[in-house]
Design an enzyme around this catalytic site. Structure first.
Site, PDB file in Angstrom:
ATOM      1  N   LYS A   1      36.834  41.206  22.540  1.00  0.00           N
ATOM      2  CA  LYS A   1      35.866  42.239  22.147  1.00  0.00           C
ATOM      3  C   LYS A   1      36.474  43.178  21.102  1.00  0.00           C
ATOM      4  O   LYS A   1      35.854  43.491  20.088  1.00  0.00           O
ATOM      5  CB  LYS A   1      35.454  43.032  23.393  1.00  0.00           C
ATOM      6  CG  LYS A   1      34.165  43.780  23.256  1.00  0.00           C
ATOM      7  CD  LYS A   1      33.879  44.617  24.507  1.00  0.00           C
ATOM      8  CE  LYS A   1      33.659  43.780  25.743  1.00  0.00           C
ATOM      9  NZ  LYS A   1      33.297  44.619  26.917  1.00  0.00           N
TER      10      LYS A   1
ATOM     11  N   ASN B   1      24.161  52.845  33.800  1.00  0.00           N
ATOM     12  CA  ASN B   1      24.341  53.589  32.546  1.00  0.00           C
ATOM     13  C   ASN B   1      23.805  52.820  31.342  1.00  0.00           C
ATOM     14  O   ASN B   1      22.925  53.304  30.610  1.00  0.00           O
ATOM     15  CB  ASN B   1      25.838  53.897  32.382  1.00  0.00           C
ATOM     16  CG  ASN B   1      26.130  54.732  31.153  1.00  0.00           C
ATOM     17  OD1 ASN B   1      25.386  55.660  30.849  1.00  0.00           O
ATOM     18  ND2 ASN B   1      27.174  54.386  30.435  1.00  0.00           N
TER      19      ASN B   1
ATOM     20  N   THR C   1      27.456  52.207  24.824  1.00  0.00           N
ATOM     21  CA  THR C   1      27.228  50.783  25.108  1.00  0.00           C
ATOM     22  C   THR C   1      25.781  50.418  24.808  1.00  0.00           C
ATOM     23  O   THR C   1      25.490  49.408  24.148  1.00  0.00           O
ATOM     24  CB  THR C   1      27.594  50.461  26.567  1.00  0.00           C
ATOM     25  OG1 THR C   1      28.941  50.881  26.793  1.00  0.00           O
ATOM     26  CG2 THR C   1      27.482  48.985  26.855  1.00  0.00           C
TER      27      THR C   1
ATOM     28  N   SER D   1      34.989  54.473  22.187  1.00  0.00           N
ATOM     29  CA  SER D   1      36.281  54.808  22.813  1.00  0.00           C
ATOM     30  C   SER D   1      37.381  54.903  21.760  1.00  0.00           C
ATOM     31  O   SER D   1      38.255  55.775  21.815  1.00  0.00           O
ATOM     32  CB  SER D   1      36.686  53.733  23.835  1.00  0.00           C
ATOM     33  OG  SER D   1      36.082  53.952  25.075  1.00  0.00           O
TER      34      SER D   1
ATOM     35  N   LYS E   1      43.326  47.757  25.766  1.00  0.00           N
ATOM     36  CA  LYS E   1      42.194  48.675  25.923  1.00  0.00           C
ATOM     37  C   LYS E   1      41.194  48.024  26.843  1.00  0.00           C
ATOM     38  O   LYS E   1      40.848  46.860  26.680  1.00  0.00           O
ATOM     39  CB  LYS E   1      41.543  48.925  24.542  1.00  0.00           C
ATOM     40  CG  LYS E   1      40.452  49.976  24.584  1.00  0.00           C
ATOM     41  CD  LYS E   1      41.007  51.363  24.435  1.00  0.00           C
ATOM     42  CE  LYS E   1      39.978  52.444  24.736  1.00  0.00           C
ATOM     43  NZ  LYS E   1      39.778  52.673  26.196  1.00  0.00           N
TER      44      LYS E   1
ATOM     45  N   LYS F   1      42.345  45.520  31.416  1.00  0.00           N
ATOM     46  CA  LYS F   1      41.294  45.891  32.377  1.00  0.00           C
ATOM     47  C   LYS F   1      41.951  46.309  33.667  1.00  0.00           C
ATOM     48  O   LYS F   1      43.072  45.903  33.977  1.00  0.00           O
ATOM     49  CB  LYS F   1      40.382  44.688  32.651  1.00  0.00           C
ATOM     50  CG  LYS F   1      39.017  45.083  33.182  1.00  0.00           C
ATOM     51  CD  LYS F   1      38.119  45.504  32.045  1.00  0.00           C
ATOM     52  CE  LYS F   1      36.706  45.791  32.480  1.00  0.00           C
ATOM     53  NZ  LYS F   1      35.806  45.840  31.299  1.00  0.00           N
TER      54      LYS F   1
HETATM   55  N1  GLU Z   1      34.316  49.040  30.109  1.00  0.00           N
HETATM   56  C1  GLU Z   1      33.807  48.920  28.767  1.00  0.00           C
HETATM   57  C2  GLU Z   1      33.827  47.483  28.319  1.00  0.00           C
HETATM   58  O1  GLU Z   1      33.802  46.576  29.109  1.00  0.00           O
HETATM   59  C3  GLU Z   1      34.487  49.892  27.808  1.00  0.00           C
HETATM   60  C4  GLU Z   1      35.945  49.688  27.585  1.00  0.00           C
HETATM   61  C5  GLU Z   1      36.615  50.790  26.769  1.00  0.00           C
HETATM   62  O2  GLU Z   1      35.934  51.689  26.293  1.00  0.00           O
HETATM   63  O3  GLU Z   1      37.828  50.705  26.640  1.00  0.00           O
HETATM   64  O4  GLU Z   1      33.766  47.199  27.155  1.00  0.00           O
END
Ligand code: GLU
Length: 420
Positions: free
Chosen positions: A92, A219, A188, A347, A68, A104
């Site tokens: 995370k 954002n 976020t 998410s 993810k 990613k």
């Molecule tokens: N890009 C965000 C992060 O760095 C969200 C990632 C997601 O929702 O999968 O955490």
């Protein structure tokens, strides 16, 4: 360590390994990404010419669930950067105990140079190029720097065309009308707000009206500035790539957001004074909140930091060497893998709702988000106290305990040589 990881990620990993109960097997498994794909994306430009962009998708680890993590569109995107960001996503999702691993993606492009039609072709071309390695049970992308709901909508639609099946759970952060979830675009900043509120007594117990400087007015940064101001904080400075704005009495965040919405940039602000971007990092504030890109606070400018606490809303905004200097100076750093984890947490709710064909009400999303952020923040603070660790190390140990348990559940050296 490995050449596949940027040094900063390796430093944090190795430090945390000393404090976590981690088998050699788990450590070995986490040394390298599961898979890295580099693609070339040919895009027909509006003037008829053809340009080719480099794109990446890295699946770092998927022991705890499908990989993810977001997709960023930025000129600085490289294979090493995407790998590091995928590594951080692995931690995370484990910090938040979500049933995901870490991934990613990114495209090396300046999206500001593209028309909307070119951006759509690039977004669809990227998904066509990586379609074989993503999927609701495999690797689930989302927004990141300079990608938004519309981009996620194009990508989900392209994936449905390629697979000839409606599969909204392949991507999160979609527009509401295309299977998105209410509250994802503020997730976020909402999550960061809950972390700050939970740890405020620990890091700023003696302050009634704390001051904050926020680097990054995208954002997450702009919405967090608003929430803090609404909560009685004095947000004295904000910046984006065009300008930094300062008012020691506190900025009117709503008018700066309206100005940025109208003009696309903070420059020529309606309130406050413009200051140098680096001067923002050196302001005497209670909280410094980097919310832009990696490496904003590094060995050469960390000596200027006069904040009492740093909340990392961006991914990796403090380099490992700057981290050590802040620690020596008694500046508490609350790490990215906790502070900005609200995005991936919502998410997860979107992914679950898509798979169940359910809709979720906004108040349920925010209640669940708050409960998770508070619980994991408290767990990390307790772990830090019990083991006498910095919050960053405690967050990594917290994640490693979960990752290690998952990896070890498939057997360790002791299982296979008959000693367990
Ligand atoms: N890009 C965000 C992060 O760095 C969200 C990632 C997601 O929702 O999968 O955490």
């Amino acid at each position: 360590m490995t050449e596949d990881l940027l040094d900063d990620a390796a430093v944090r990993f190795l430090e945390a390994c000393q404090h976590a109960e981690l088998s050699e097997d788990a450590r070995e498994r986490l040394r390298r990404p599961n898979s890295s794909l580099k693609v070339s994306i040919p895009v027909r430009m509006d003037d008829g010419s053809m340009r080719t962009f480099a794109g990446y998708r890295v699946r770092y680890d998927d022991t705890r669930g499908p990989a993810k993590g977001g997709i960023r569109f930025h000129p600085s995107v490289t294979a090493a950067e995407v790998t590091t960001l995928a590594f951080w996503m692995t931690f995370k999702t484990a910090v938040m105990d979500l049933p995901f691993g870490g991934g990613k993606g990114g495209v090396s492009v300046d999206p500001k140079e593209l028309s909307v039609a070119e951006l759509e072709r690039l977004s669809r071309g990227y998904i066509a190029a990586i379609a074989d390695v993503i999927g609701p049970d495999v690797d689930v992308p989302a927004p990141d720097v300079a990608t938004n709901e519309m981009v996620m909508g194009w990508m989900a639609h392209e994936y449905a065309k390629i697979t000839r099946a409606h599969q909204p759970a392949v991507i999160t952060g979609k527009p509401l009308a295309l299977g998105g979830i209410p509250g994802r675009s503020s997730a976020t900043s909402d999550g960061a707000f809950h972390v700050i509120a939970t740890l405020r007594d620990r890091v700023l117990a003696d302050v009634d009206e704390p001051t904050a400087a926020i680097q990054g007015f995208g954002n997450a940064g702009a919405q967090l500035a608003q929430r803090l101001a609404d909560d009685g904080w004095k947000v004295v400075a904000v910046s984006d790539s065009s300008a930094a704005v300062h008012d020691p009495d506190g900025l009117d965040i709503a008018s700066l957001r309206a100005h940025k919405d109208d003009t696309g940039a903070l420059s020529d602000p309606p309130v406050g004074e413009e200051i140098d971007a680096e001067a923002l990092l050196a302001l005497e504030v209670d909280a410094l909140i980097p919310s832009a890109l990696e490496g904003a606070i590094h060995a050469d400018n960390v000596g200027d930091v006069r904040a009492r606490v740093v909340f990392e809303v961006a991914n990796g905004p403090v380099t490992a060497d700057a981290d050590a200097i802040l620690d020596d100076a008694g500046v508490e750093v609350v790490p990215d893998i906790l502070v900005n984890a609200g995005g991936v947490t919502v998410s997860w709710m979107e992914w679950v709702a898509n798979r169940q064909g359910e809709q979720v009400a906004e108040q349920d999303v925010s209640a669940r988000l708050e409960a998770r952020m508070v619980a994991e923040s408290e767990a990390i603070a307790t772990l830090a106290d019990e083991q006498d660790l910095r919050l960053r190390t405690a967050a990594y140990v917290h994640a490693l305990n979960r990752l290690g348990a998952a990896i070890d559940a498939t057997g360790t050296v002791a299982t296979f040589n008959g000693t367990s």
